[in-house]
Enzyme design. Structure first.
Site, short mmCIF file in Angstrom:
data_model
loop_
_atom_site.label_atom_id
_atom_site.label_comp_id
_atom_site.label_asym_id
_atom_site.label_seq_id
_atom_site.Cartn_x
_atom_site.Cartn_y
_atom_site.Cartn_z
CB SER A 88 32.33 59.33 -35.62
OG SER A 88 31.77 60.39 -36.40
CG HIS A 114 36.37 61.16 -37.47
ND1 HIS A 114 35.52 62.08 -36.88
CD2 HIS A 114 35.63 60.51 -38.40
CE1 HIS A 114 34.33 61.99 -37.43
NE2 HIS A 114 34.37 61.04 -38.36
CG ASN A 115 36.01 64.53 -33.85
OD1 ASN A 115 35.71 63.50 -34.44
ND2 ASN A 115 35.40 64.90 -32.75
P1 NBP Z 1 27.17 64.29 -22.80
O1 NBP Z 1 28.54 64.47 -23.30
O2 NBP Z 1 26.25 65.42 -22.81
O3 NBP Z 1 27.24 63.70 -21.28
C1 NBP Z 1 26.09 63.44 -20.57
C2 NBP Z 1 26.28 62.23 -19.69
O4 NBP Z 1 27.39 62.42 -18.80
C3 NBP Z 1 25.06 61.99 -18.82
O5 NBP Z 1 24.91 60.61 -18.65
C4 NBP Z 1 25.46 62.68 -17.52
O6 NBP Z 1 24.76 62.20 -16.40
C5 NBP Z 1 26.91 62.29 -17.45
N1 NBP Z 1 27.65 63.11 -16.50
C6 NBP Z 1 27.98 64.42 -16.54
BR1 NBP Z 1 27.47 65.59 -17.81
N2 NBP Z 1 28.70 64.82 -15.48
C7 NBP Z 1 28.84 63.73 -14.74
C8 NBP Z 1 29.48 63.51 -13.52
N3 NBP Z 1 30.13 64.46 -12.88
N4 NBP Z 1 29.43 62.26 -12.99
C9 NBP Z 1 28.77 61.28 -13.63
N5 NBP Z 1 28.14 61.44 -14.83
C10 NBP Z 1 28.17 62.65 -15.36
O7 NBP Z 1 26.46 63.04 -23.52
P2 NBP Z 1 26.45 62.63 -25.05
O8 NBP Z 1 26.22 63.79 -25.93
O9 NBP Z 1 25.52 61.46 -25.12
O10 NBP Z 1 27.94 62.11 -25.30
C11 NBP Z 1 28.53 61.04 -24.59
C12 NBP Z 1 29.98 60.92 -25.04
O11 NBP Z 1 30.00 60.64 -26.45
C13 NBP Z 1 30.79 62.22 -24.87
O12 NBP Z 1 32.11 61.90 -24.57
C14 NBP Z 1 30.72 62.87 -26.23
O13 NBP Z 1 31.79 63.74 -26.46
C15 NBP Z 1 30.75 61.66 -27.13
N6 NBP Z 1 30.13 61.87 -28.45
C16 NBP Z 1 28.99 62.59 -28.58
C17 NBP Z 1 28.41 62.77 -29.84
C18 NBP Z 1 27.13 63.53 -30.01
O14 NBP Z 1 26.71 63.70 -31.16
N7 NBP Z 1 26.48 63.97 -28.94
C19 NBP Z 1 29.02 62.18 -30.97
C20 NBP Z 1 30.18 61.43 -30.81
C21 NBP Z 1 30.72 61.28 -29.55
P3 NBP Z 1 23.52 63.02 -15.83
O15 NBP Z 1 22.35 62.66 -16.70
O16 NBP Z 1 23.38 62.52 -14.44
O17 NBP Z 1 23.85 64.47 -15.89
#
Ligand code: NBP
Length: 467
Positions: A129, A186-187
């Site tokens: 987080s 947490h969420n």
């Molecule tokens: P996203 O949750 O937006 O995911 C994007 C990533 O997933 C990219 O690398 C994308 O590759 C890949 N991806 C997808 Br979409 N579909 C795919 C598929 N079918 N096969 C392979 N790769 C695939 O990214 P994020 O916001 O950086 O979050 C990453 C994780 O961390 C998530 O689980 C999220 O819930 C968690 N999280 C996020 C935050 C936040 O603030 N954003 C905070 C805490 C936790 P591509 O570039 O090729 O489309």
């Protein structure tokens, strides 16, 4: 070139920043993304002067890693995680470690741990987080799964985590899906606190007709007591001007809240274990109610809602501080109670004091409140509830009368306060030795012969009710 210390898959916001964070601690980090151009631009823009190793096929990615290999998945939760695990299995060797750092459903994590075990791999389901900033500068990291995996990758995660008083906001939490379960809750707490804050904002805006900077000052002042990131950003948000027009941005943002699922999952799990989490529930339902904006407009139009034009008084502000404070505490109380029950049911053996400690910084629910919460759970047996913890009793005693007045005033002004109301009812119910459930038992026995117990005798009873 020496092998990389760890590999990160997924070069979206979180993956990029956590990779840079880990690299900044003297590690060589290989990176891979499904879409290679994203890896390329990340490397070009942020990685050329660093120990970042871009790779464009999974074989090269895996080959670039020091053994036992450590692979951190930072991809979208759900199917993409399974896709990568399936692809990695034939490439990895026994004893290699997969860490899923996304917001995975804990049920999926349980299944994936079994798959990893069958393949001789080690697995950690890890909540992270702190968003983009936290990922780069030090998030709160919540790992669970194979302890052996933590021995291999833990030091690296601990270095990447936020640090408080020389301690990392990261600790091995327990087996199975302990890490993702803790992140889910947490969420859930995050949802509940956000709902209460939103209600306090609305009462000030609608009831006291305060303008955004005045409300910002209020939140900033209240935050001196709770040192909470969510209060802090609320104060900042209320000062933000609209760069596309006049006035403050908050007044231009559509009042329909979105959600990705972790709040709902927390409530669903709480329902499964019979643990009341009413403020969390109210927060999830509050988002659902906000989402039906057109419907609200139509129905509101039918009823021409009679909002009394009465303004809330200035003294109300003092009460509101107390009410929001105790509704915030109540949100943590409900989440921690859920963790306590789930820990027993699922065999996590969670140390709740450690959970409070690693939430102290880096994460969205960070707050100085976590210090007394940690103290409350420092020793076992744990208190029945945070409400029952000796160091919170005077807080509740002082704040509950104000919470009652705030809920009453909001009712009189026809302003919905589901989060505050839920926190109040939670307290009223938990402190009531008697509740009207005797009537429910009588009704169940009356229509379904479900039997009931008596206050004055042992055993179960059935009555032929009425004629
Ligand atoms: P996203 O949750 O937006 O995911 C994007 C990533 O997933 C990219 O690398 C994308 O590759 C890949 N991806 C997808 Br979409 N579909 C795919 C598929 N079918 N096969 C392979 N790769 C695939 O990214 P994020 O916001 O950086 O979050 C990453 C994780 O961390 C998530 O689980 C999220 O819930 C968690 N999280 C996020 C935050 C936040 O603030 N954003 C905070 C805490 C936790 P591509 O570039 O090729 O489309």
């Amino acid at each position: 070139m020496s092998d990389s210390d760890i590999g990160v898959i997924g070069m979206a916001v979180m993956g990029q920043n956590i990779a840079l964070n880990i690299e900044s601690n003297g590690n060589r980090v290989s990176v891979y993304n499904r879409t290679g151009s994203t890896t390329e631009s990340f490397y070009e823009e942020r990685g050329t002067d660093k120990q970042i190793v871009p790779t464009y096929d999974l074989e090269s990615f895996v080959d670039s890693l020091e053994r036992p290999r450590k692979v951190l998945l930072m991809v979208k939760a759900g199917k993409p995680v399974d896709i990568f695990i399936d692809k990695l299995i034939p490439l990895l060797d026994e004893g290699d470690v997969i860490v899923d750092g996304g917001n995975s459903d804990f049920h999926d994590t349980e299944r994936r741990i079994e798959t990893a075990e069958d393949e001789g791999l080690l697995y950690l389901g890890t909540g992270i987080s702190g968003g983009e900033y936290g990922a780069l500068h030090g998030p709160s990291i919540m790992p669970g799964g194979h302890e052996e995996a933590y021995e291999i990758v833990g030091p690296l995660l601990e270095d990447a985590a936020a640090q408080v008083d020389g301690e990392p906001c990261c600790a091995y939490l327990g087996p199975h899906s302990a890490g993702h379960y803790v992140k889910m809750v947490h969420n859930g707490i995050e949802y509940a606190v956000m709902q209460s804050i939103a209600e306090a904002y609305w009462l000030m805006a609608q009831g006291l007709e305060m303008d955004p900077p005045e409300m910002s000052d209020q939140f900033a002042e209240w935050n001196e007591r709770v040192g909470a990131y969510l209060y802090e950003i609320t104060a900042d948000i209320l000062r933000q001007k609209d760069d596309r027009g006049d006035g403050f941005l908050i007044n231009k943002i559509l009042d329909t809240a979105k959600q990705k699922g972790t709040g709902k999952w927390s409530v669903q799990s709480a329902l499964d274990y019979g643990v009341p989490v009413p403020t969390m529930s109210a927060a999830v339902e509050g988002r659902f109610l906000s989402a039906v904006k057109d419907e609200r407009g139509r129905i509101g139009g039918q009823y021409k809602v009679r909002r009394p034009q009465q303004s809330l008084s200035q003294e109300f502000l003092d009460d509101l501080e107390e009410a929001l404070y105790i509704s915030t505490v109540s949100s943590y109380a409900q989440g921690i109670k859920l963790l306590n029950v789930a820990s027993e049911e699922r065999g996590y053996d969670l140390d709740l004091s450690t959970v409070a400690r690693i939430w102290k910084d880096g994460c969205i629910i960070r707050s100085t409140l976590l210090d007394p919460i940690r103290t409350a759970y420092d020793e076992t047996p744990y208190p029945d509830n945070l409400i029952a913890a000796p160091n919170f009793q005077s807080e509740y005693n002082d704040a509950i009368p104000a919470l009652r007045r705030v809920v009453q005033a909001a009712r009189a002004a026809a302003l919905p306060v589901p989060g505050h109301s839920a926190s109040l009812d939670y307290f009223e119910s938990l402190t009531s030795p008697d509740l009207p459930a005797n009537m429910i038992q009588a009704q169940r026995d009356c229509f379904g012969a479900h039997t009931y117990e008596r206050r004055d005798a042992e055993g179960t009873f059935h009555t032929e009710w009425g004629e």
